[in-house]
Design a protein around this motif. Sequence first.
Motif, PDB file in Angstrom:
ATOM      1  N   GLN A  68       0.809  -1.221   0.000  1.00  0.00           N
ATOM      2  CA  GLN A  68       0.000   0.000   0.000  1.00  0.00           C
ATOM      3  C   GLN A  68       0.843   1.272   0.000  1.00  0.00           C
ATOM      4  OE1 GLN A  68      -2.219  -0.779   3.582  1.00  0.00           O
ATOM      5  NE2 GLN A  68      -3.921  -1.724   2.468  1.00  0.00           N
ATOM      6  N   ILE A  69       2.145   1.138   0.062  1.00  0.00           N
ATOM      7  CA  ILE A  69       3.015   2.315   0.091  1.00  0.00           C
ATOM      8  C   ILE A  69       2.945   3.061  -1.235  1.00  0.00           C
ATOM      9  CG2 ILE A  69       5.425   3.077   0.137  1.00  0.00           C
ATOM     10  CD1 ILE A  69       5.968   1.026   2.283  1.00  0.00           C
ATOM     11  N   ARG A  70       2.777   4.368  -1.141  1.00  0.00           N
ATOM     12  CA  ARG A  70       2.812   5.253  -2.296  1.00  0.00           C
ATOM     13  C   ARG A  70       4.017   6.185  -2.151  1.00  0.00           C
ATOM     14  NH1 ARG A  70      -0.010   1.723  -3.159  1.00  0.00           N
ATOM     15  NH2 ARG A  70      -2.237   1.695  -3.640  1.00  0.00           N
ATOM     16  N   ARG A  71       4.319   6.922  -3.216  1.00  0.00           N
ATOM     17  CA  ARG A  71       5.432   7.871  -3.164  1.00  0.00           C
ATOM     18  C   ARG A  71       4.998   9.223  -3.700  1.00  0.00           C
ATOM     19  NH1 ARG A  71      10.308   5.473  -1.953  1.00  0.00           N
ATOM     20  NH2 ARG A  71      10.364   3.199  -2.163  1.00  0.00           N
ATOM     21  N   THR A  72       5.491  10.286  -3.042  1.00  0.00           N
ATOM     22  CA  THR A  72       5.206  11.642  -3.494  1.00  0.00           C
ATOM     23  C   THR A  72       6.057  11.973  -4.715  1.00  0.00           C
ATOM     24  OG1 THR A  72       6.950  12.680  -2.172  1.00  0.00           O
ATOM     25  CG2 THR A  72       4.812  12.283  -1.081  1.00  0.00           C
ATOM     26  N   TYR A  74       8.503  13.766  -4.765  1.00  0.00           N
ATOM     27  CA  TYR A  74       9.898  13.766  -4.335  1.00  0.00           C
ATOM     28  C   TYR A  74      10.342  12.402  -3.822  1.00  0.00           C
ATOM     29  CZ  TYR A  74       9.573  18.851  -4.641  1.00  0.00           C
ATOM     30  OH  TYR A  74       9.406  20.146  -5.103  1.00  0.00           O
ATOM     31  N   LYS A  75       9.521  11.370  -4.117  1.00  0.00           N
ATOM     32  CA  LYS A  75       9.852   9.976  -3.792  1.00  0.00           C
ATOM     33  C   LYS A  75       9.748   9.650  -2.303  1.00  0.00           C
ATOM     34  CE  LYS A  75      10.782   9.462  -8.136  1.00  0.00           C
ATOM     35  NZ  LYS A  75       9.770   8.820  -9.017  1.00  0.00           N
ATOM     36  N   ARG A  76       9.091  10.503  -1.524  1.00  0.00           N
ATOM     37  CA  ARG A  76       8.898  10.173  -0.109  1.00  0.00           C
ATOM     38  C   ARG A  76       7.806   9.116   0.010  1.00  0.00           C
ATOM     39  NH1 ARG A  76       6.143  10.880   4.759  1.00  0.00           N
ATOM     40  NH2 ARG A  76       7.360  11.709   6.524  1.00  0.00           N
ATOM     41  N   PRO A  77       8.073   7.989   0.670  1.00  0.00           N
ATOM     42  CA  PRO A  77       7.047   6.959   0.822  1.00  0.00           C
ATOM     43  C   PRO A  77       5.986   7.358   1.847  1.00  0.00           C
ATOM     44  CG  PRO A  77       9.047   6.296   1.961  1.00  0.00           C
ATOM     45  CD  PRO A  77       9.366   7.577   1.245  1.00  0.00           C
ATOM     46  N   TYR A  78       4.747   6.930   1.612  1.00  0.00           N
ATOM     47  CA  TYR A  78       3.667   7.244   2.547  1.00  0.00           C
ATOM     48  C   TYR A  78       2.523   6.248   2.359  1.00  0.00           C
ATOM     49  CZ  TYR A  78       0.960   9.238  -1.331  1.00  0.00           C
ATOM     50  OH  TYR A  78       0.259   9.392  -2.499  1.00  0.00           O
ATOM     51  N   ASP A  84       1.704   8.319   9.535  1.00  0.00           N
ATOM     52  CA  ASP A  84       2.936   8.769   8.899  1.00  0.00           C
ATOM     53  C   ASP A  84       4.089   7.922   9.404  1.00  0.00           C
ATOM     54  OD1 ASP A  84       4.374  10.348   7.122  1.00  0.00           O
ATOM     55  OD2 ASP A  84       4.892  11.827   8.646  1.00  0.00           O
ATOM     56  N   PHE A  85       5.086   7.720   8.550  1.00  0.00           N
ATOM     57  CA  PHE A  85       6.265   6.967   8.957  1.00  0.00           C
ATOM     58  C   PHE A  85       7.481   7.502   8.221  1.00  0.00           C
ATOM     59  CE2 PHE A  85       5.143   4.825   5.042  1.00  0.00           C
ATOM     60  CZ  PHE A  85       6.353   4.425   4.495  1.00  0.00           C
ATOM     61  N   ASN A  86       8.640   7.234   8.777  1.00  0.00           N
ATOM     62  CA  ASN A  86       9.887   7.642   8.151  1.00  0.00           C
ATOM     63  C   ASN A  86      10.990   6.704   8.618  1.00  0.00           C
ATOM     64  OD1 ASN A  86      12.156  10.300   7.837  1.00  0.00           O
ATOM     65  ND2 ASN A  86      10.816   9.640   6.203  1.00  0.00           N
ATOM     66  N   ILE A  87      11.929   6.425   7.729  1.00  0.00           N
ATOM     67  CA  ILE A  87      12.975   5.437   7.993  1.00  0.00           C
ATOM     68  C   ILE A  87      14.340   6.045   7.707  1.00  0.00           C
ATOM     69  CG2 ILE A  87      13.955   3.212   7.258  1.00  0.00           C
ATOM     70  CD1 ILE A  87      11.061   2.382   6.517  1.00  0.00           C
ATOM     71  N   SER A  88      15.327   5.655   8.501  1.00  0.00           N
ATOM     72  CA  SER A  88      16.700   6.075   8.243  1.00  0.00           C
ATOM     73  C   SER A  88      17.631   4.951   8.665  1.00  0.00           C
ATOM     74  CB  SER A  88      17.027   7.361   9.021  1.00  0.00           C
ATOM     75  OG  SER A  88      18.344   7.802   8.751  1.00  0.00           O
ATOM     76  N   HIS A  89      18.794   4.879   8.040  1.00  0.00           N
ATOM     77  CA  HIS A  89      19.775   3.900   8.480  1.00  0.00           C
ATOM     78  C   HIS A  89      21.185   4.414   8.218  1.00  0.00           C
ATOM     79  CE1 HIS A  89      20.093   2.747   4.227  1.00  0.00           C
ATOM     80  NE2 HIS A  89      18.777   2.535   4.223  1.00  0.00           N
ATOM     81  N   LYS A 153      13.001  15.512   5.599  1.00  0.00           N
ATOM     82  CA  LYS A 153      12.258  14.268   5.435  1.00  0.00           C
ATOM     83  C   LYS A 153      10.835  14.413   5.961  1.00  0.00           C
ATOM     84  CE  LYS A 153      14.534  10.386   6.040  1.00  0.00           C
ATOM     85  NZ  LYS A 153      15.350   9.346   6.698  1.00  0.00           N
ATOM     86  N   ALA A 154      10.667  15.249   7.004  1.00  0.00           N
ATOM     87  CA  ALA A 154       9.320  15.479   7.547  1.00  0.00           C
ATOM     88  C   ALA A 154       8.443  16.234   6.556  1.00  0.00           C
ATOM     89  CB  ALA A 154       9.407  16.249   8.867  1.00  0.00           C
ATOM     90  N   ILE A 155       9.002  17.255   5.899  1.00  0.00           N
ATOM     91  CA  ILE A 155       8.192  18.024   4.950  1.00  0.00           C
ATOM     92  C   ILE A 155       8.153  17.353   3.580  1.00  0.00           C
ATOM     93  CG2 ILE A 155       8.597  20.184   6.171  1.00  0.00           C
ATOM     94  CD1 ILE A 155      10.528  20.984   3.918  1.00  0.00           C
ATOM     95  N   GLY A 156       9.006  16.341   3.391  1.00  0.00           N
ATOM     96  CA  GLY A 156       8.891  15.502   2.210  1.00  0.00           C
ATOM     97  C   GLY A 156       9.648  15.962   0.987  1.00  0.00           C
TER      98      GLY A 156
END
Length: 211
Positions: A68-72, A74-78, A84-89, A153-156
């Motif tokens: 179900q993940i979509r992308r804005t 700017y390629k931000r997944p949502y 809302d979610f966000n990932i970093s590594h 990343k928060a504002i996408g």
Amino acid sequence: MIYIFYCTSANQLDKESFNFYLKKVPAKFQSEILRLKNWDDRQRSLFSKLLLVKGLDVMGLSKYSLDQIRRTEYKRPYFNGNIDFNISHSGEFIICGISVDHKLGIDIEEVKDIPLGDFENQFSEYEMKAIMNSESRLKAFYTLWTQKEAFLKAIGTGLHVQLNRIGIEDNTIKWNNQDWFLSEISFGNKYVSHLCTNFPEPKLIIEEITL
């Protein structure tokens, strides 16, 4: 409330184990993962998807799936909806922030020795002076870097907005007539991590996940 889940990926999985976990994610993500050149990038990317699924399950949100993940633009997944979610590594850590109440961005960086002069154009003159005059220049650099990255990343927008356009005062960023709030998350002395949200002092629940 914001949940922050994390796991580690320090050692390379054997081929059989990697393929076992790879089959747990949709084909489109399998292709993205396998296109990465280095094993550690492939493994962190795979673990980030599995971490999101596990985190959603812990929160009772298993109705959301990777399909179900979509992308804005700017390629931000949502996901569609309020979640809302966000990932970093970075290094051995993979982290994932999830909230049904707030917008968020999260960033983590392993503290490594780097030529700070190469990043002068990313910060204001005042910020660069603060970094260079700090007792720990690397810590000061990565603090500012992760704060600004978490905000973008928060504002996408990601790095489509230059870092030197972002001003920080008292852990707050004012942007387009809205306030964004920064919180530091500790993962030991070798890492710097920040969370950015549209709500001041959110309640955080930090939990390690075993994949």
